[in-house]
Motif scaffolding. Structure first.
Motif, PDB file in Angstrom:
ATOM      1  N   ALA A 125      -3.071  -3.091  -3.219  1.00 64.45           N
ATOM      2  CA  ALA A 125      -1.626  -3.272  -3.413  1.00 64.45           C
ATOM      3  C   ALA A 125      -1.182  -4.457  -2.576  1.00 64.45           C
ATOM      4  N   THR A 170       3.368  -2.814   0.725  1.00 61.99           N
ATOM      5  CA  THR A 170       3.201  -1.472   0.167  1.00 61.99           C
ATOM      6  C   THR A 170       2.082  -0.716   0.873  1.00 61.99           C
ATOM      7  N   ARG A 222       3.436   0.337   4.277  1.00 62.99           N
ATOM      8  CA  ARG A 222       4.595   1.226   4.246  1.00 62.99           C
ATOM      9  C   ARG A 222       4.302   2.545   3.542  1.00 62.99           C
ATOM     10  N   ASN A 223       3.466   2.486   2.484  1.00 60.50           N
ATOM     11  CA  ASN A 223       3.284   3.674   1.659  1.00 60.50           C
ATOM     12  C   ASN A 223       1.843   3.799   1.167  1.00 60.50           C
ATOM     13  N   ASP A 260       1.709   3.058  -9.014  1.00 56.43           N
ATOM     14  CA  ASP A 260       3.006   2.380  -9.064  1.00 56.43           C
ATOM     15  C   ASP A 260       2.738   0.957  -9.521  1.00 56.43           C
ATOM     16  N   HIS A 265       0.255  -1.237  -7.629  1.00 54.33           N
ATOM     17  CA  HIS A 265      -0.382  -0.418  -6.600  1.00 54.33           C
ATOM     18  C   HIS A 265      -1.472   0.426  -7.258  1.00 54.33           C
TER      19      HIS A 265
END
Length: 330
Positions: free
Chosen positions: A234, A238, A241-242, A308, A311
């Motif tokens: 990703a 991203t 963060r996630n 996503d 991602h």
């Protein structure tokens, strides 16, 4: 610019009196990725996961066992050395240890000038000027040209390696842990130099490292590698963060935070990394942590899925939260 499809690099394991092949080290085992013009793709993972082998295979220092490498639309996977030589001007490599990659018997001028001689570019006067300009570009004085690698510090030797890699004006570089052996203060200088050079020459980088804080500083996208496979991919924001994959979360938890007031729960991985000679039949990470769903993954397609936009994560029930696993299945 560059595309790898289902790339595999296996090294034979031989034993017995006749040295017959009895197995293979699956250093890279089905990797697919793309690198755009002017982009930096960070590649992270533990030591021994296959990062350097992947980088060397992409610049054809190693011949892939299977898969396909495409550079600017041309298949370079198995082309011969004669056809490959002119293409080498477009892709170069900055090696991890400059002390090992620079010939101690050659002075700096000879080292940086060597690519010009190999490709028969310029005359003696022109090459001398080009070397002086390259040393100036990487922040070294012209007097450095007459000295030998052992006379320089680690950071200065790495600058020599960068100058050598830039000599033929390549389009993309493999940076194989270019700052891992350097002091922290010198690391920042080399990283800033690489960023400045990218802007000046529109370079693309495959930046290999095991330090995620370094990768975050320079990368547009990040690929996380485990036991020869990409498990998450990703953009860098991203990933930090996630993160979705359990292995990525464990790597991030080990990154130190400069602020003592910030507390982060460290994820301690249990078990040992499986052997690349005899990898698990199912989820490699699930096998390591003895996950209860490991047996389900035997024979399962664990390839990357887009959870996503932009991602991608391995479709592995051992490594995803229940909600993420259900989303990726839907």
């Amino acid at each position: 610019m560059l595309k790898a499809e289902d790339l595999q690099v296996h090294f034979p394991v031989r034993s017995g009196l006749l040295l017959r092949q009895t197995g293979a080290v699956k250093a890279v085992d089905g990797v697919s990725l793309e690198l755009g013009v002017g982009e930096t793709l960070g590649l992270v993972g533990e030591s021994g996961c296959g990062k350097s082998t992947l980088g060397k295979s992409l610049v054809r220092l190693l011949v892939p066992t299977a898969g396909k490498i495409t550079f600017e639309g041309r298949d370079i996977t198995h082309i011969g050395q004669r056809s490959l030589r002119p293409l080498r001007r477009d892709f170069q490599m900055i090696f991890q240890d400059p002390a090992e990659s620079l010939d101690p018997r050659m002075n700096v001028r000879s080292l940086v000038e060597e690519p010009f001689r190999i490709h028969k570019l310029g005359n003696r006067t022109e090459r001398k000027k080009w070397v002086d300009d390259l040393l100036d570009t990487v922040g070294l004085s012209k007097t450095a040209a007459e000295r030998y690698p052992f006379e320089f510090s680690g950071g200065q030797r790495q600058r020599i390696g960068i100058a050598r890699a830039l000599a033929l004006k390549p389009k993309w570089l493999v940076c194989d842990e270019p700052v891992s052996a350097l002091d922290v203060s010198v690391q920042s200088q080399i990283l800033n130099l690489l960023v400045d050079l990218q802007k000046e020459f529109q370079l693309s980088y495959l930046f290999i490292a095991h330090d995620l804080s370094v990768v975050k500083h320079v990368s547009d996208r990040v690929a996380v590698m485990y036991l020869g496979k990409i498990v998450e991919l990703a953009d860098s924001e991203t990933i930090y963060r996630n993160p979705k994959h359990a292995y990525t979360k464990a790597l991030l938890s080990a990154v130190p935070i400069a602020d003592p007031r910030v507390k982060r729960e460290k994820i301690l991985l249990e078990g040992d990394v499986p052997s690349p000679i005899d990898p698990p039949a199912g989820s490699a990470f699930g096998h390591r942590i003895d996950h209860p769903r490991y047996k389900e993954t035997i024979g399962m397609d664990l390839s990357l899925r887009e959870i996503d936009p932009g991602h991608w994560v391995a479709a592995d029930p051992c490594c995803l939260e229940t909600a993420d696993w259900e989303r990726i299945q839907g």
